[in-house]
Design an enzyme around this catalytic site. Structure first.
Site, PDB file in Angstrom:
ATOM      1  N   GLN A 225       0.835  -1.212   0.000  1.00 53.24           N
ATOM      2  CA  GLN A 225       0.000   0.000   0.000  1.00 53.24           C
ATOM      3  C   GLN A 225       0.867   1.259   0.000  1.00 53.24           C
ATOM      4  OE1 GLN A 225      -3.182  -2.052   2.987  1.00 53.24           O
ATOM      5  NE2 GLN A 225      -3.497   0.137   2.736  1.00 53.24           N
ATOM      6  N   ARG A 372      -9.428  -0.689   7.704  1.00 55.28           N
ATOM      7  CA  ARG A 372     -10.334   0.436   7.469  1.00 55.28           C
ATOM      8  C   ARG A 372     -10.588   1.208   8.751  1.00 55.28           C
ATOM      9  NH1 ARG A 372     -14.257  -1.209   2.415  1.00 55.28           N
ATOM     10  NH2 ARG A 372     -14.133   0.871   1.552  1.00 55.28           N
ATOM     11  N   GLU A 742     -12.772   4.972   4.676  1.00 57.51           N
ATOM     12  CA  GLU A 742     -12.931   4.266   5.948  1.00 57.51           C
ATOM     13  C   GLU A 742     -14.161   4.689   6.744  1.00 57.51           C
ATOM     14  OE1 GLU A 742      -8.393   3.518   7.219  1.00 57.51           O
ATOM     15  OE2 GLU A 742      -8.961   5.551   6.739  1.00 57.51           O
TER      16      GLU A 742
END
Ligand code: MCN
Ligand code: CUM
Length: 788
Positions: A225, A372, A742
């Site tokens: 990521q 998240r 999120e």
């Protein structure tokens, strides 16, 4: 002509995701799709024990397995100075255990072979002699003076199992407010546990490492990521020159925070490639992913609210015990050991707050935060929303009314919270009113009263959460010292087509589409004319990666500003071509024209062509720009969720009848992408509320190490999400956008738990810890004499 120019998809259009053209045809390229000539395969020997000494590792039988090329142990790595690597939380983590293992599934040896099957056979043949030690699973027991010290390696700096004590807020003022409420108001207290869960992306973690001996270049295809940050960390840890390291994060099958850390398997694959001179692929299986990679939550919270008798809140006091597992590997900015837990005052106008967190080691896998979460905002938001409902129930007030009464008012923004964070913008009552209207709240309360009279169990749960996303600013936020800015590079080709590269990395969020839309809107183009690339550190500008919903707030801002730089240059070219001053030009999407003479103009395509063919002599030719953006503040998205449940008295099953989600993420770039993010995020909020839990037994054995035992919701369990939105732009973001990825996971669990507790409040139920399994609920019904 003008209408033609306006026929573009800019901001706010539900433009179809560009990346889906390859995904729905099965033509994405994931790490495991990478095949290189002569490639070897790695597999990991893992500890069956949660705590043990390693007496000996015998790899002689493994080396006899046909195809096995090498077995790497912790001792081998130690000799090369690579047995330990820094975590993202200033701890050191074993790459391969040297003399002791600290959790079940910990990495003990790395077997390299000519096929994946041979590697697995090699793993089975490695003989490890363990001496089991007493296990610490309960974080409260980790603090007992008699508890075994889990990390003797750092006993100089940390003599007990306690990793840190962190606190924020004004303790004296908060305590005084509580003393006052004890005398003249109300004080409510509640313990809440947010279980350990796992992000469980569809694609597990893995890599292909290819070290080229002749050139000294290391290329790593990585489920990452944050490819640039990983490149720098690889350079710092392995001592390789950074310009000879190339990280390629190709298509990623979901990250959800799981792919922010660097895992031992990556390091082992790199070491194996350097030693063998061959490319080495390592892909973990499902149980390895669930059992050993970054987990989330695991917060034991005690929360208290001081309010007046009418329910006006005054102070919040929170103490938390955080279970970080064997190594402190929480992925978060350096200065924030408890992430952004500071947001726990929520959407309410608290005057005082004091929060502390004690983190401890246990014999469980390391990690923390991911899933998240916006850096612990899920925990913060859950606690305050549960507490507001508890306060309402204790006072016999409607939870919606109690919230409306305590909200930070729309005119109070920018708002400085009791814990010293500046909320950029918000309209909490607007969102809640819309959600209440959409779901007809009054009618639901009416229905609930009627049902209750008939003995039926129906509950309504509200969550009016505030998020905090978009790290930096760089002066407060960093990863391993690297400041959290982000970037975009825009190149306009002579024919007016655009190639843009961004510093963030999509794992399914649709950046190739939404970032193209930002540029298209700024330049008056179609998103079809803008291709967005990311994830290759050799080509993309440096960025800190995608997590904590920071892409839109940070890289999205960089993208708008890079496009504006291009437009500024195009304007100079237009002035030259049209023989007027720049101040005489006006912009409409796609074109500059002379003020008062709209027919006299140049399109962005004309200007791009001129930049390469007829550029003013006083300008550099070409049309491109790059922007590195350090945000002045975070963005504070918010939402109002209302959940309606019916509980079956015979089985304890909770049925979510309706779920209305009103979100506000400021200016919306692509409503379809945002809706997709919200549907996914709500489902990942449903998951911990009802199903997911990464449980351990007393010996530290993982009880949910695969998808039969670790229950992720499928389409069968997922209710029909109803969504709506309000739009309160961020005042400091170039296009007013806040993050959204999120929000729904942050906001949803407490709406569900609040609904279930609301259904049972009349029989004295005050709180139930997640997950709300039928067994748990049924036992409560039984205790209350409701099973019939
Ligand atoms: N967007 C928009 N308008 C806004 C805000 C966002 O159109 N006002 C769009 C964005 O441009 C982007 C998407 O919505 O295409 C999500 O944007 P943002 O909120 O900025 O979040 P990020 O792109 O930084 O994504 C990270 C966030 C996190 S931290 C997790 S965890 C998560 C999530 O995104 N992981 C995901 N959603 C995910 N979705 C998928 N499919 N896969 C994951 O791994
Ligand atoms: Cu906290 S999960 Mo996301 O930030 O990658």
């Amino acid at each position: 002509m003008a209408s033609e120019i306006h026929a573009h998809h800019g901001l706010g259009e539900p433009y179809k995701r560009k990346e889906d053209a390859r995904f729905i045809r099965g033509q994405g390229t994931y790490v495991d799709d990478v095949q290189l000539p002569g490639m070897l395969y790695g597999d990991i020997v893992r500890s069956p024990y949660a705590h043990a000494l390693i007496r000996n590792i015998d790899s002689s039988e493994a080396m006899k397995v046909p195809g096995v090329v090498a077995v790497i142990t912790g001792k081998d790595l130690e000799a090369a100075g690579l047995a330990w690597m820094p975590t993202l939380s200033a701890d050191m983590e074993a790459v391969l255990a040297v003399d002791r293992v600290l959790y079940q599934m910990q990495e003990v040896a790395f077997v390299v072979a000519t096929s994946r099957y041979a590697a697995a056979d090699g793993v089975a043949a490695v003989d490890v002699d363990y001496e089991p030690l007493p296990v610490v699973v309960d974080p409260k027991k980790a603090l007992d003076p008699e508890a075994p010290l889990l990390r003797p390696d750092k006993k100089e700096k940390q003599p007990t199992n306690q990793i840190y004590h962190w606190e924020t807020g004004d303790e004296d003022a908060t305590n005084a407010a509580f003393a006052e409420a004890e005398r003249n108001g109300v004080v409510i207290k509640q313990d809440l546990y947010i279980p350990r869960i796992h992000p469980a992306p569809i694609e597990t973690c893995g890599c292909v490492a290819n070290y080229h001996k002749a050139t000294g270049k290391l290329t790593v295809w990585l489920t990452s990521q944050a490819p640039h940050a990983h490149r720098t960390l690889f350079a710092m840890v392995a001592g390789l020159p950074e310009h000879r390291i190339r990280i390629i994060s190709p298509d990623v099958g979901g990250g959800f925070g799981n792919k922010v850390p660097i895992y031992p398997g990556y390091v082992c694959a790199v070491v194996a490639s350097v030693t063998t001179g061959k490319p080495v692929k390592w892909i973990e299986d499902r149980s390895e992913n669930i059992g050993s990679t970054g987990f989330a939550r695991d917060y034991h919270i005690h929360a208290e609210i001081a309010a007046d008798k009418d329910g006006m809140v005054n102070a919040l006091r929170v103490h938390t015990l955080a279970d970080h597992g064997a190594f402190d590997a929480a992925a978060q900015p350096t200065k924030f050991p408890a992430g952004l837990f500071h947001i726990c005052t929520g959407s309410y106008d608290f005057k005082h707050a004091f929060v502390d967190v004690d983190a401890v080691h246990t014999n469980k896998a390391p990690g923390g935060i991911a899933y998240r979460c916006s850096f612990r905002v899920t925990e913060a938001s859950y606690l305050i929303e549960r507490m507001m409902d508890t306060l309402a129930h204790d006072l016999g007030k409607d939870p919606a009314q109690l919230r409306l009464q305590n909200f930070i008012k729309p005119e109070a923004f920018p708002y400085r919270s009791a814990l010293n964070w500046t909320f950029d913008s918000g309209n909490y009552e607007g969102a809640l009113h819309l959600a209440m209207k959409n779901i007809d709240y009054e009618a639901l309360r009416q229905e609930q009263a009627e049902k209750r009279a008939r003995g039926e169990l129906m509950g309504i749960g509200i969550s009016t959460f505030t998020e905090i996303v978009g790290a930096g600013p760089g002066k407060h936020f960093d990863i391993a010292g690297i400041q959290m800015f982000d970037s975009c590079e825009v190149r306009v080709h002579p024919t007016g087509k655009v190639l843009a590269r961004i510093g963030v990395q999509t794992q399914g969020q649709g950046h190739e589409t939404t970032f193209a839309q930002i540029i298209a809107a700024e330049l008056g183009l179609s998103p079809d004319d803008v291709d967005v690339e990311h994830g290759d550190t050799d080509t993309a500008p440096y960025g800190l990666g995608t997590y904590a919903s920071r892409s839109t707030p940070v890289a999205g801002a960089a993208t708008a500003l890079a496009a504006r730089k291009v437009r500024e240059k195009a304007k100079k070219i237009a002035a030259y071509l049209l023989e007027v001053g720049e101040e005489d030009l006006e912009w409409e999407p796609g074109r500059f024209f002379v003020k008062g003479a709209p027919a006299k103009g140049k399109t962005i395509q004309d200007l791009a062509f001129a930049a390469y063919t007829n550029c003013p002599p006083y300008l550099e030719p070409g049309l491109e720009a790059v922007n590195y953006y350090d945000p002045p503040n975070l963005t504070y998205p918010f939402g109002a969720y209302i959940c309606v449940v019916d509980i079956d008295r015979g089985t304890g099953m909770v049925h979510i009848r309706r779920f209305m989600a009103v979100d506000d993420c400021g200016t919306v770039i692509n409503p379809m992408v945002v809706e997709g993010q919200i549907h996914g995020g709500l489902t990942q909020g449903l998951a911990p509320a009802m199903y997911e839990e990464l449980a351990y037994d007393a010996d530290g054995n993982i009880l949910a190490g695969n998808f039969q035992d670790y229950l992720i919701p499928t389409a069968m369990e997922t209710p029909l999400w109803e969504t709506d939105r309000t739009v309160t732009p961020s005042p400091h973001h170039p296009i007013g956008a806040k993050g959204v990825g999120e929000s729904p996971t942050v906001g949803a669990p407490q709406a569900i738990v609040n609904a279930v507790v609301d259904a049972l409040a009349h029989v004295g139920v005050r709180h139930i810890d997640m997950p709300l399994t039928p067994w748990k609920v049924w036992n409560i019904l039984k205790e209350k004499g409701l099973t019939s």
